[in-house]
Design a protein around this motif. Structure first.
Motif, mmCIF file in Angstrom:
data_model
loop_
_atom_site.group_PDB
_atom_site.id
_atom_site.type_symbol
_atom_site.label_atom_id
_atom_site.label_comp_id
_atom_site.label_asym_id
_atom_site.label_seq_id
_atom_site.Cartn_x
_atom_site.Cartn_y
_atom_site.Cartn_z
ATOM 1 N N THR A 159 0.831 -1.190 0.000
ATOM 2 C CA THR A 159 0.000 0.000 0.000
ATOM 3 C C THR A 159 0.875 1.254 0.000
ATOM 4 O O THR A 159 2.071 1.201 0.302
ATOM 5 C CB THR A 159 -0.899 0.044 1.250
ATOM 6 O OG1 THR A 159 -0.066 0.192 2.411
ATOM 7 C CG2 THR A 159 -1.727 -1.227 1.377
ATOM 8 N N THR A 160 0.261 2.382 -0.298
ATOM 9 C CA THR A 160 0.986 3.652 -0.216
ATOM 10 C C THR A 160 1.479 3.901 1.198
ATOM 11 O O THR A 160 2.623 4.342 1.406
ATOM 12 C CB THR A 160 0.080 4.807 -0.680
ATOM 13 O OG1 THR A 160 -0.254 4.623 -2.063
ATOM 14 C CG2 THR A 160 0.780 6.150 -0.510
ATOM 15 N N ASP A 161 0.634 3.621 2.192
ATOM 16 C CA ASP A 161 1.048 3.816 3.585
ATOM 17 C C ASP A 161 2.254 2.955 3.930
ATOM 18 O O ASP A 161 3.155 3.395 4.661
ATOM 19 C CB ASP A 161 -0.110 3.478 4.534
ATOM 20 C CG ASP A 161 -1.185 4.554 4.556
ATOM 21 O OD1 ASP A 161 -0.921 5.669 4.052
ATOM 22 O OD2 ASP A 161 -2.284 4.272 5.056
ATOM 23 N N TYR A 163 4.655 1.850 1.869
ATOM 24 C CA TYR A 163 5.868 2.378 1.257
ATOM 25 C C TYR A 163 6.293 3.692 1.903
ATOM 26 O O TYR A 163 7.494 3.967 2.041
ATOM 27 C CB TYR A 163 5.675 2.537 -0.248
ATOM 28 C CG TYR A 163 5.470 1.223 -0.978
ATOM 29 C CD1 TYR A 163 6.314 0.149 -0.748
ATOM 30 C CD2 TYR A 163 4.413 1.046 -1.883
ATOM 31 C CE1 TYR A 163 6.129 -1.064 -1.399
ATOM 32 C CE2 TYR A 163 4.222 -0.163 -2.535
ATOM 33 C CZ TYR A 163 5.081 -1.208 -2.287
ATOM 34 O OH TYR A 163 4.896 -2.412 -2.933
ATOM 35 N N ASP A 164 5.323 4.491 2.342
ATOM 36 C CA ASP A 164 5.662 5.695 3.103
ATOM 37 C C ASP A 164 6.357 5.323 4.413
ATOM 38 O O ASP A 164 7.356 5.946 4.806
ATOM 39 C CB ASP A 164 4.404 6.505 3.416
ATOM 40 C CG ASP A 164 3.856 7.254 2.201
ATOM 41 O OD1 ASP A 164 4.583 7.371 1.189
ATOM 42 O OD2 ASP A 164 2.703 7.728 2.279
ATOM 43 N N TYR A 190 1.775 -0.872 -7.941
ATOM 44 C CA TYR A 190 2.791 -0.956 -6.897
ATOM 45 C C TYR A 190 4.004 -0.094 -7.247
ATOM 46 O O TYR A 190 4.549 0.614 -6.384
ATOM 47 C CB TYR A 190 3.233 -2.406 -6.687
ATOM 48 C CG TYR A 190 2.118 -3.378 -6.375
ATOM 49 C CD1 TYR A 190 0.951 -2.957 -5.730
ATOM 50 C CD2 TYR A 190 2.223 -4.722 -6.715
ATOM 51 C CE1 TYR A 190 -0.072 -3.847 -5.447
ATOM 52 C CE2 TYR A 190 1.209 -5.620 -6.434
ATOM 53 C CZ TYR A 190 0.064 -5.179 -5.807
ATOM 54 O OH TYR A 190 -0.947 -6.060 -5.535
ATOM 55 N N ARG A 193 3.261 3.538 -6.672
ATOM 56 C CA ARG A 193 3.249 3.869 -5.242
ATOM 57 C C ARG A 193 4.674 4.021 -4.707
ATOM 58 O O ARG A 193 4.957 4.950 -3.933
ATOM 59 C CB ARG A 193 2.504 2.788 -4.464
ATOM 60 C CG ARG A 193 1.012 2.739 -4.755
ATOM 61 C CD ARG A 193 0.365 1.500 -4.152
ATOM 62 N NE ARG A 193 -1.008 1.343 -4.618
ATOM 63 C CZ ARG A 193 -1.758 0.277 -4.393
ATOM 64 N NH1 ARG A 193 -1.256 -0.736 -3.687
ATOM 65 N NH2 ARG A 193 -2.983 0.196 -4.859
ATOM 66 N N ASN A 196 6.140 7.262 -5.997
ATOM 67 C CA ASN A 196 5.576 8.418 -5.308
ATOM 68 C C ASN A 196 6.129 8.557 -3.896
ATOM 69 O O ASN A 196 6.448 9.670 -3.443
ATOM 70 C CB ASN A 196 4.047 8.307 -5.257
ATOM 71 C CG ASN A 196 3.403 8.516 -6.615
ATOM 72 O OD1 ASN A 196 3.978 9.150 -7.491
ATOM 73 N ND2 ASN A 196 2.206 7.973 -6.794
ATOM 74 N N SER A 197 6.245 7.430 -3.186
ATOM 75 C CA SER A 197 6.741 7.486 -1.808
ATOM 76 C C SER A 197 8.204 7.897 -1.738
ATOM 77 O O SER A 197 8.641 8.501 -0.755
ATOM 78 C CB SER A 197 6.545 6.125 -1.124
ATOM 79 O OG SER A 197 5.174 5.828 -0.958
#
Length: 258
Positions: A159-161, A163-164, A190, A193, A196-197
């Motif tokens: 998820t984005t969270d 990878y953040d 994926y 994401r 972006n992260s």
């Protein structure tokens, strides 16, 4: 697969039903772990149990080209423990924490794949990977993610969270290493994401013939000099660790502004 002498071709898992079946197979002196499908999750050459048998695991060690002396590695997903064993025996100054959600996987890895017991350089924690990662900011030089159930990417680990959280868990020059499958219908999601992260600081390499894609994401840019010296670093590391770093470099694709 056929079995080796005295070893079953398939050994079904035991215990609670909330996790995929654990099965073992053995052929030609290679022992394999399967989690809920016929896909080989981990493989070990019995004559050389600490070597990396699967090419994708060899390529995951490519982070050493960018961070050659990691002090702390965090691994999400144990499987048969191939990467944990290799780091333990090949990088004596590195501490590794492995997070594995299924205690039965840990038991099988230690009983059948010779994963060492916990000590000051290797700790295996029973926990959910995304929750553990989110609770440990700036603790790892390298975060390695290899989490599959029944042949599919574990949803909480892409998820984005997540990878953040991986970016936050890394120290300043840290590297995230992720094993993905190019045939996964969500593969491009994926990748987006991760990019972006990590603000586009991403490189990847395709592993043939099974379509694994090993992704490297950098908390900060490795810098021009590192990229210019990659080939010479690869030669040195290949000599030292007997892994295909020079071939890896020729296949590596990077995104700007890595």
């Amino acid at each position: 697969m056929r079995s080796g002498r005295g070893f079953p071709a398939r050994q079904a898992r035991w215990g609670a039903n909330k996790f995929p079946a654990i099965e073992l197979s053995e052929e030609g002196g290679v022992r394999c772990l399967h989690l809920g499908s016929s896909m080989v999750q981990s493989a070990m050459l019995l004559k050389a149990p600490n070597d990396l048998q699967l090419v994708y695991t060899q390529y995951m060690m490519g982070f050493l080209l960018f961070h050659p002396h990691p002090r702390d590695i965090l691994m999400i997903g144990l499987g048969g423990g191939s990467l944990a064993k290799f780091v333990y025996h090949s990088l004596p100054l590195t501490r590794t924490v492995v997070v594995e959600i299924n205690p039965e996987v840990v038991a099988v890895a230690r009983s059948y794949f010779f994963v060492p017991g916990d000590d000051d350089r290797l700790q295996v924690r029973i926990a959910e990977g995304s929750e553990y990662l989110a609770g440990h900011p700036e603790t790892a030089d390298v975060v390695m993610v290899d989490g599959f159930d029944e042949g599919c990417q574990v949803s909480a680990l892409c998820t984005t969270d997540f990878y953040d959280s991986a970016r936050v868990a890394l120290k300043r020059n840290g590297v995230l290493v992720v094993n993905l499958l190019s045939r996964d219908k969500r593969f491009h999601d994926y990748m987006s994401r991760i990019e972006n992260s990590f603000n586009g600081r991403v490189a990847s390499v395709m592993v043939e013939p099974h379509g694994n894609v090993i992704v490297f994401a950098f908390k900060h840019s490795p810098g021009k000099r590192v990229w210019e010296n990659l080939a010479s670093r690869a030669c040195d590391l290949e000599t030292e660790l007997a892994l295909p770093f020079t071939r890896f470099v020729t296949k590596l694709q990077r995104s700007s502004p890595v």
